[in-house]
Design a protein around this motif. Structure first.
Motif, PDB file in Angstrom:
ATOM      1  N   ALA A 130       0.837  -1.201   0.000  1.00 33.89           N
ATOM      2  CA  ALA A 130       0.000   0.000   0.000  1.00 33.89           C
ATOM      3  C   ALA A 130       0.868   1.245   0.000  1.00 33.89           C
ATOM      4  CB  ALA A 130      -0.928  -0.001   1.211  1.00 33.89           C
ATOM      5  N   ASP A 131       0.724   2.024  -1.058  1.00 31.07           N
ATOM      6  CA  ASP A 131       1.391   3.320  -1.140  1.00 31.07           C
ATOM      7  C   ASP A 131       0.434   4.346  -0.538  1.00 31.07           C
ATOM      8  OD1 ASP A 131       2.418   5.859  -2.142  1.00 31.07           O
ATOM      9  OD2 ASP A 131       3.675   4.652  -3.459  1.00 31.07           O
ATOM     10  N   VAL A 132       0.804   4.893   0.612  1.00 29.39           N
ATOM     11  CA  VAL A 132      -0.089   5.758   1.393  1.00 29.39           C
ATOM     12  C   VAL A 132       0.402   7.196   1.340  1.00 29.39           C
ATOM     13  CG1 VAL A 132      -1.021   6.226   3.697  1.00 29.39           C
ATOM     14  CG2 VAL A 132      -0.695   3.865   2.932  1.00 29.39           C
ATOM     15  N   PHE A 133      -0.532   8.103   1.100  1.00 24.00           N
ATOM     16  CA  PHE A 133      -0.206   9.531   1.079  1.00 24.00           C
ATOM     17  C   PHE A 133      -1.312  10.273   1.814  1.00 24.00           C
ATOM     18  CE2 PHE A 133      -0.207  13.756  -1.111  1.00 24.00           C
ATOM     19  CZ  PHE A 133       1.058  14.162  -0.716  1.00 24.00           C
ATOM     20  N   LEU A 134      -0.945  11.090   2.787  1.00 21.81           N
ATOM     21  CA  LEU A 134      -1.916  11.894   3.530  1.00 21.81           C
ATOM     22  C   LEU A 134      -1.224  13.111   4.126  1.00 21.81           C
ATOM     23  CD1 LEU A 134      -2.607  10.486   7.079  1.00 21.81           C
ATOM     24  CD2 LEU A 134      -0.999   9.356   5.565  1.00 21.81           C
ATOM     25  N   GLY A 135      -2.039  14.041   4.598  1.00 24.20           N
ATOM     26  CA  GLY A 135      -1.504  15.225   5.255  1.00 24.20           C
ATOM     27  C   GLY A 135      -1.950  15.265   6.705  1.00 24.20           C
ATOM     28  N   ILE A 136      -1.024  15.593   7.597  1.00 25.10           N
ATOM     29  CA  ILE A 136      -1.378  15.851   8.994  1.00 25.10           C
ATOM     30  C   ILE A 136      -0.877  17.246   9.346  1.00 25.10           C
ATOM     31  CG2 ILE A 136      -1.462  13.435   9.674  1.00 25.10           C
ATOM     32  CD1 ILE A 136       1.282  13.702  10.892  1.00 25.10           C
ATOM     33  N   CYS A 137      -1.711  17.988  10.061  1.00 29.20           N
ATOM     34  CA  CYS A 137      -1.434  19.413  10.231  1.00 29.20           C
ATOM     35  C   CYS A 137      -1.619  19.881  11.665  1.00 29.20           C
ATOM     36  CB  CYS A 137      -2.364  20.231   9.338  1.00 29.20           C
ATOM     37  SG  CYS A 137      -2.208  19.827   7.588  1.00 29.20           S
ATOM     38  N   GLU A 138      -0.793  20.805  12.063  1.00 30.07           N
ATOM     39  CA  GLU A 138      -0.987  21.602  13.269  1.00 30.07           C
ATOM     40  C   GLU A 138      -1.136  23.036  12.774  1.00 30.07           C
ATOM     41  OE1 GLU A 138       0.940  21.785  17.729  1.00 30.07           O
ATOM     42  OE2 GLU A 138       2.259  22.009  16.007  1.00 30.07           O
ATOM     43  N   THR A 139      -0.098  23.859  12.908  1.00 26.80           N
ATOM     44  CA  THR A 139      -0.116  25.167  12.255  1.00 26.80           C
ATOM     45  C   THR A 139       0.495  25.074  10.859  1.00 26.80           C
ATOM     46  OG1 THR A 139       2.005  25.678  13.310  1.00 26.80           O
ATOM     47  CG2 THR A 139      -0.008  26.421  14.423  1.00 26.80           C
ATOM     48  N   ILE A 140       1.169  23.979  10.587  1.00 26.94           N
ATOM     49  CA  ILE A 140       1.718  23.687   9.273  1.00 26.94           C
ATOM     50  C   ILE A 140       1.237  22.313   8.844  1.00 26.94           C
ATOM     51  CG2 ILE A 140       3.775  25.133   9.518  1.00 26.94           C
ATOM     52  CD1 ILE A 140       5.281  22.584  10.305  1.00 26.94           C
ATOM     53  N   CYS A 141       1.334  22.015   7.569  1.00 26.96           N
ATOM     54  CA  CYS A 141       0.897  20.735   7.027  1.00 26.96           C
ATOM     55  C   CYS A 141       2.108  19.888   6.655  1.00 26.96           C
ATOM     56  CB  CYS A 141       0.006  20.953   5.802  1.00 26.96           C
ATOM     57  SG  CYS A 141      -0.642  19.420   5.110  1.00 26.96           S
ATOM     58  N   ILE A 142       2.103  18.645   7.133  1.00 29.26           N
ATOM     59  CA  ILE A 142       3.166  17.710   6.814  1.00 29.26           C
ATOM     60  C   ILE A 142       2.623  16.667   5.843  1.00 29.26           C
ATOM     61  CG2 ILE A 142       4.881  16.118   7.735  1.00 29.26           C
ATOM     62  CD1 ILE A 142       5.130  18.882   8.921  1.00 29.26           C
ATOM     63  N   PRO A 143       3.012  16.672   4.572  1.00 29.34           N
ATOM     64  CA  PRO A 143       2.604  15.582   3.676  1.00 29.34           C
ATOM     65  C   PRO A 143       3.364  14.309   4.041  1.00 29.34           C
ATOM     66  CG  PRO A 143       3.290  17.549   2.467  1.00 29.34           C
ATOM     67  CD  PRO A 143       3.777  17.699   3.871  1.00 29.34           C
ATOM     68  N   VAL A 144       2.656  13.259   4.373  1.00 34.03           N
ATOM     69  CA  VAL A 144       3.259  12.002   4.800  1.00 34.03           C
ATOM     70  C   VAL A 144       3.089  10.974   3.693  1.00 34.03           C
ATOM     71  CG1 VAL A 144       3.206  10.145   6.503  1.00 34.03           C
ATOM     72  CG2 VAL A 144       2.776  12.510   7.217  1.00 34.03           C
ATOM     73  N   HIS A 145       4.196  10.396   3.254  1.00 45.01           N
ATOM     74  CA  HIS A 145       4.183   9.387   2.196  1.00 45.01           C
ATOM     75  C   HIS A 145       4.939   8.167   2.685  1.00 45.01           C
ATOM     76  CE1 HIS A 145       5.373   8.162  -2.186  1.00 45.01           C
ATOM     77  NE2 HIS A 145       4.406   7.404  -1.692  1.00 45.01           N
ATOM     78  N   THR A 146       4.264   7.021   2.725  1.00 45.06           N
ATOM     79  CA  THR A 146       4.927   5.809   3.174  1.00 45.06           C
ATOM     80  C   THR A 146       4.389   4.618   2.418  1.00 45.06           C
ATOM     81  OG1 THR A 146       5.455   4.427   5.099  1.00 45.06           O
ATOM     82  CG2 THR A 146       3.279   5.439   5.056  1.00 45.06           C
ATOM     83  N   LYS A 147       5.156   3.543   2.359  1.00 48.13           N
ATOM     84  CA  LYS A 147       4.732   2.299   1.736  1.00 48.13           C
ATOM     85  C   LYS A 147       4.625   1.236   2.825  1.00 48.13           C
ATOM     86  CE  LYS A 147       6.663   3.447  -2.782  1.00 48.13           C
ATOM     87  NZ  LYS A 147       7.570   3.043  -3.876  1.00 48.13           N
ATOM     88  N   LEU A 148       3.421   0.686   2.980  1.00 46.00           N
ATOM     89  CA  LEU A 148       3.132  -0.296   4.018  1.00 46.00           C
ATOM     90  C   LEU A 148       2.856  -1.639   3.363  1.00 46.00           C
ATOM     91  CD1 LEU A 148       0.693   1.891   6.165  1.00 46.00           C
ATOM     92  CD2 LEU A 148       3.155   1.595   6.483  1.00 46.00           C
ATOM     93  N   SER A 149       3.557  -2.681   3.815  1.00 47.30           N
ATOM     94  CA  SER A 149       3.435  -3.992   3.191  1.00 47.30           C
ATOM     95  C   SER A 149       3.161  -5.066   4.238  1.00 47.30           C
ATOM     96  CB  SER A 149       4.710  -4.357   2.427  1.00 47.30           C
ATOM     97  OG  SER A 149       4.964  -3.428   1.397  1.00 47.30           O
ATOM     98  N   LEU A 150       2.292  -6.032   3.881  1.00 46.99           N
ATOM     99  CA  LEU A 150       2.034  -7.159   4.777  1.00 46.99           C
ATOM    100  C   LEU A 150       1.415  -8.314   4.019  1.00 46.99           C
ATOM    101  CD1 LEU A 150      -1.263  -7.401   5.518  1.00 46.99           C
ATOM    102  CD2 LEU A 150      -0.755  -5.340   6.800  1.00 46.99           C
ATOM    103  N   ASP A 151       1.580  -9.510   4.588  1.00 47.52           N
ATOM    104  CA  ASP A 151       0.898 -10.714   4.129  1.00 47.52           C
ATOM    105  C   ASP A 151      -0.225 -10.977   5.121  1.00 47.52           C
ATOM    106  OD1 ASP A 151      -0.028 -13.212   3.554  1.00 47.52           O
ATOM    107  OD2 ASP A 151       1.887 -14.241   3.806  1.00 47.52           O
TER     108      ASP A 151
END
Length: 266
Positions: A130-151
Motif C-alpha cells: 500500500a502506497d499511502v499519502f496523507l496530510g497531517i497538520c498543526e499550524t503547518i501541514c506535513i505531507p506524509v508518504h509511506t509504503k506499508l506492506s504485509l501478508d
C-alpha cells in the motif's frame, strides 16, 4: 485545483513492512503515526477488511476524502500488490474546521479509515503493498508518504486486529435512505441546491460534498426554506464529460447520526 493555504515542510517517505502479521508496524511522522491493519483472511466473496490507522498527537489534524478549500486528502494505491484487484477507502463522518485561513473538512483526533481489499483468487498468496499519502497538520501541514506492506493471511487469527477493524467499520455513517439523506432539487452550470432529510432536527445539520474527477465545489451553505433544509454549493470546476465511475460521495451529519451516499455526476 484547490488553493493550499498551509505551509509545507516537506515529504516524509519510508517503507514499513511486517510480512508475518495482519498489521504493519507504525510509520512515525511529525505529529502522528500511521499503520495498516487487516482481519487476516478474506470472506467467501474475496473481500478482506482492513483499515488505515491514523494516530494524531494532541492538536494535530488530518483530512476527509475532500478537504475543501485546502488540504491533502488521504490516498491509498495498492496497484503493486499481489492478488489484490482493488481497495476501497472509506471515511467516518468528518467535522467542519475554520482555521482563519481556510474552511476544510477533516478530523481533529485519531481516526481509522476502513478499507475493503478485493482478493483476486481465493487460496492464492496475497501480499498487500500500500502506497499511502496523507496530510497531517498543526499550524503547518506535513505531507506524509509511506509504503506499508504485509501478508494478511500469515496471522489470520489476531483477535486484537480483527476487533480494531470491526470497530472502524462500525463507526462509519449509515447508508443514506429516502428519509435520511440528500437529493438534488435544482442545478445549473454555476450552482447546485440539495435538500436534506433526516428523522431529527436538520437546523444544525452539516453536509459534506466530495469533488474529485474534475469536480470542485464551494463549502455548502445551509438554508431553511418553506419547512425544508437546503444546502447550496457553487460549482468551481467540472469535467467536460461525466466520469464513468460511481458518482459524487457525500456525508450528512445530524443530531440523529450520520449517513453517507453517492449522488449521480452532474
Amino acid at each position: 485545483m484547490k488553493k493550499t493555504t498551509v505551509a509545507v515542510l516537506g515529504f516524509l517517505v519510508a517503507t514499513t513492512g511486517n510480512a508475518f502479521a495482519s498489521s504493519t508496524q507504525w510509520f512515525e511522522a511529525q505529529g502522528g503515526r500511521v499503520r495498516l491493519v487487516t482481519t487476516g483472511e478474506p470472506d467467501a466473496e474475496g473481500r478482506l477488511k482492513g483499515m488505515l490507522d491514523i494516530h494524531l498527537d494532541k492538536g494535530w489534524k488530518t483530512y476527509w476524502r475532500d478537504p475543501g478549500e485546502a488540504g491533502v486528502p488521504p490516498q491509498l494505491d495498492t496497484s503493486t500488490s499481489t492478488n489484490v484487484t482493488a481497495a476501497e477507502l472509506n471515511f467516518p463522518a468528518p467535522q467542519r474546521h475554520d482555521d482563519g485561513y481556510s474552511v476544510w473538512a477533516g478530523y481533529n483526533s485519531s481516526v481509522a479509515l476502513p478499507i475493503i481489499f478485493h482478493v483476486g483468487a481465493q487460496g492464492k498468496p496475497v501480499l498487500i503493498n500500500a502506497d499511502v499519502f496523507l496530510g497531517i497538520c498543526e499550524t503547518i501541514c506535513i505531507p506524509v508518504h509511506t509504503k506499508l506492506s504485509l501478508d494478511p493471511t500469515s496471522a489470520p487469527t489476531d483477535a486484537a486486529d480483527a476487533s480494531s477493524v470491526a470497530a472502524a467499520f462500525d463507526a462509519l455513517p449509515m447508508a443514506a435512505s429516502p428519509n435520511f439523506g440528500v437529493t438534488i432539487v435544482s442545478q445549473d452550470d454555476k450552482a447546485i441546491v440539495f435538500e436534506a432529510k433526516s428523522p431529527g432536527d436538520t437546523a444544525k445539520a452539516e453536509f459534506f460534498l466530495a469533488g474529485g474527477e474534475g469536480y470542485s465545489f464551494t463549502t455548502p451553505k445551509l438554508e431553511q426554506k418553506d419547512g425544508k433544509t437546503l444546502f447550496s454549493v457553487e460549482v468551481l470546476d467540472r469535467p467536460t464529460a461525466k466520469p464513468a465511475d460511481s458518482g459524487l460521495h457525500y456525508t450528512l451529519v445530524t443530531d440523529k447520526g450520520a449517513v453517507s451516499g453517492v449522488l449521480p455526476y452532474l
